[in-house]
Structures are given as C-alpha cells and as structure tokens.
Design a protein around this motif. Structure first.
Motif, PDB file in Angstrom:
ATOM      1  N   GLN A  44       3.108 -11.506  -0.273  1.00  0.00           N
ATOM      2  CA  GLN A  44       2.722 -11.052  -0.822  1.00  0.00           C
ATOM      3  C   GLN A  44       3.621  -9.278  -0.745  1.00  0.00           C
ATOM      4  O   GLN A  44       3.662  -8.658  -1.587  1.00  0.00           O
ATOM      5  N   VAL A  45       4.503  -9.376   0.249  1.00  0.00           N
ATOM      6  CA  VAL A  45       5.024  -8.248   0.280  1.00  0.00           C
ATOM      7  C   VAL A  45       6.801  -8.364  -0.428  1.00  0.00           C
ATOM      8  O   VAL A  45       6.771  -7.161  -1.063  1.00  0.00           O
ATOM      9  N   ASP A  46       7.865  -9.937  -0.896  1.00  0.00           N
ATOM     10  CA  ASP A  46       8.403 -10.194  -1.488  1.00  0.00           C
ATOM     11  C   ASP A  46       7.957  -9.755  -2.715  1.00  0.00           C
ATOM     12  O   ASP A  46       8.768  -9.158  -3.356  1.00  0.00           O
ATOM     13  N   GLN A  47       6.729 -10.341  -3.454  1.00  0.00           N
ATOM     14  CA  GLN A  47       6.435  -9.565  -4.612  1.00  0.00           C
ATOM     15  C   GLN A  47       6.199  -8.470  -5.033  1.00  0.00           C
ATOM     16  O   GLN A  47       6.441  -8.122  -6.027  1.00  0.00           O
ATOM     17  N   LEU A  48       5.101  -7.786  -4.021  1.00  0.00           N
ATOM     18  CA  LEU A  48       5.035  -6.292  -3.763  1.00  0.00           C
ATOM     19  C   LEU A  48       6.426  -5.658  -4.119  1.00  0.00           C
ATOM     20  O   LEU A  48       6.569  -4.098  -4.893  1.00  0.00           O
ATOM     21  N   LYS A 107       9.573  -6.941  -4.976  1.00  0.00           N
ATOM     22  CA  LYS A 107       9.623  -6.924  -6.374  1.00  0.00           C
ATOM     23  C   LYS A 107       8.948  -6.212  -7.119  1.00  0.00           C
ATOM     24  O   LYS A 107      10.771  -5.815  -8.356  1.00  0.00           O
ATOM     25  N   LEU A 108       8.234  -6.088  -7.708  1.00  0.00           N
ATOM     26  CA  LEU A 108       7.184  -5.489  -8.576  1.00  0.00           C
ATOM     27  C   LEU A 108       7.479  -3.990  -8.412  1.00  0.00           C
ATOM     28  O   LEU A 108       7.595  -2.966  -9.345  1.00  0.00           O
ATOM     29  N   GLY A 109       8.006  -3.616  -7.522  1.00  0.00           N
ATOM     30  CA  GLY A 109       8.014  -1.718  -7.094  1.00  0.00           C
ATOM     31  C   GLY A 109       9.598  -1.851  -7.378  1.00  0.00           C
ATOM     32  O   GLY A 109      10.070  -0.708  -8.131  1.00  0.00           O
ATOM     33  N   ASP A 110      10.554  -2.544  -7.719  1.00  0.00           N
ATOM     34  CA  ASP A 110      12.190  -2.450  -8.123  1.00  0.00           C
ATOM     35  C   ASP A 110      11.998  -2.242  -9.238  1.00  0.00           C
ATOM     36  O   ASP A 110      12.791  -1.730  -9.524  1.00  0.00           O
ATOM     37  N   LYS A 111      11.265  -2.973 -10.107  1.00  0.00           N
ATOM     38  CA  LYS A 111      11.146  -3.076 -11.430  1.00  0.00           C
ATOM     39  C   LYS A 111      10.657  -2.034 -12.059  1.00  0.00           C
ATOM     40  O   LYS A 111      11.038  -1.503 -12.617  1.00  0.00           O
ATOM     41  N   ASN A 112       9.544  -1.410 -11.276  1.00  0.00           N
ATOM     42  CA  ASN A 112       8.759  -0.280 -11.834  1.00  0.00           C
ATOM     43  C   ASN A 112       9.892   0.820 -11.513  1.00  0.00           C
ATOM     44  O   ASN A 112      10.094   1.722 -12.246  1.00  0.00           O
ATOM     45  N   ALA A 113      10.869   1.184 -10.263  1.00  0.00           N
ATOM     46  CA  ALA A 113      11.403   1.806 -10.090  1.00  0.00           C
ATOM     47  C   ALA A 113      12.400   1.820 -11.389  1.00  0.00           C
ATOM     48  O   ALA A 113      13.076   3.302 -11.907  1.00  0.00           O
ATOM     49  N   GLU A 114      13.341   1.019 -11.620  1.00  0.00           N
ATOM     50  CA  GLU A 114      14.359   0.702 -12.790  1.00  0.00           C
ATOM     51  C   GLU A 114      13.619   0.731 -14.363  1.00  0.00           C
ATOM     52  O   GLU A 114      13.947   1.467 -14.979  1.00  0.00           O
ATOM     53  N   LEU A 115      12.526   0.826 -14.934  1.00  0.00           N
ATOM     54  CA  LEU A 115      11.610   0.944 -15.680  1.00  0.00           C
ATOM     55  C   LEU A 115      11.054   2.586 -15.552  1.00  0.00           C
ATOM     56  O   LEU A 115      11.919   3.507 -16.612  1.00  0.00           O
ATOM     57  N   GLN A 116      11.471   2.899 -14.215  1.00  0.00           N
ATOM     58  CA  GLN A 116      11.218   4.413 -14.184  1.00  0.00           C
ATOM     59  C   GLN A 116      12.160   5.000 -14.456  1.00  0.00           C
ATOM     60  O   GLN A 116      12.714   6.269 -15.333  1.00  0.00           O
TER      61      GLN A 116
END
Length: 176
Positions: free
Chosen positions: A127-131, A133-142
């Motif tokens: 779950q931490v790894d998924q979060l 990845k999701l955080g990195d993806k959100n940062a990239e989108l931002q």
C-alpha cells in the motif's frame, strides 16, 4: 519501526510461553517428587517384607501362620503401593503428553501469528508503494498543470501586449 514492534511482540509471546512452560514444569516436578517418595516408601515396605520372610518364630525355627500372614499383609501393601505408583506414573505421562501438545499448539499459534503479521506488513508495504506511485503521478500531473498554466499566462500576456501595441500604432497612425 514496524520491525521493532514485530520483534517486541514476538519476544512477548515467547516470554509468555516460557513462563507458562516453567509453571507447567513445576507441576511436573512436583508429580515426579510424589512418585519418587512413593518409590522410596515401596522400597521400605519391601525391606520389611524381606525381613518378615527371614523371621521364624515357630518351633524348630519354622514360620508360623502368623509370620506368613504378616508377610502376606506386607506383600499386599506393596502391591497396593505399586498400583498407586502406576496410577501416578500414568498421570505423569498424560501430563507430559498434555504439556507437549500445549507447547506444539502454542508454537503453531505463534507461527500463525507471525505469518499473519508478516502478511499484514507485506500488505502495508504494498500500500505504501502504491501510495508513493500515486503521489509521484499526482506530482507529475501538478507539474504539467503548472507548466500549462504558465504557458497560458505567457500567451495571454503576449496577446495583451500585441493588442496594446496594435492600439498604440493605431493611435499613432490616427495622430499622424
């Protein structure tokens, strides 16, 4: 941090198991002492029986009925003591079997708990790894959104500057 908690929990479980094993072994030791005292008592009775066999209070050094009865009574008492010893030995063996099964059950329970904890830790790591990845993806989108916003603002400023320049040229052309 999770490893420390897991190690502390396992230490607690093993300490609990060890404390219970000590109390169980105390009862086992008491049972052994009881059997040993019964064996010592039987040994004394056998000594009495042996002595009674050598007693000859009859005429010409023969045994009387009374001597034989006394020997038989002592022998019957030895048999009763032997029966009691067998009963106590059976209790001791059953108790030992019970202890072993308890230790095996506790071991299996501890192993099951440890496996459950490891599975939970694995799930949490996933779950931490998924979060992440999701955080990195959100940062990239931002970051993309911020770049697009800056590009739009620059384009709007250029358009405004071009319009202002065109208005200024138009006023200059009218004034001329």
């Amino acid at each position: 941090m999770k490893k420390i908690i897991l190690v502390a929990l396992l230490c607690f479980l093993f300490a609990n198991l060890f404390a219970q094993a000590n109390s169980d072994s105390l009862a086992y030791q008491l049972q052994r002492k009881k059997i040993n005292s019964m064996l010592a008592e039987r040994s004394l009775k056998f000594g009495q029986y042996d002595k009674s066999l050598s007693e000859h209070s009859g005429i010409f050094g023969l045994q009387t009925k009374k001597d034989i009865r006394r020997s038989n009574d002592i022998l019957m008492d030895i048999v009763k003591t032997d029966n009691d010893i067998y009963k106590q030995l059976k209790i001791l063996l059953e108790y030992r079997t019970f202890q072993q099964s308890q230790v095996q059950d506790k071991s299996k329970e501890t192993e099951t708990n440890a496996l459950g904890f490891m599975y939970t830790i694995k799930q949490l790591r996933d779950q931490v790894d998924q979060l992440k990845k999701l955080g990195d993806k959100n940062a990239e989108l931002q970051n993309k959104a911020s770049r697009n916003f800056i590009i739009i603002v620059i384009i709007l400023l250029m358009i405004i500057l071009m319009l202002l320049r065109n208005q200024i040229r138009a006023k200059e052309d009218k004034q001329r």
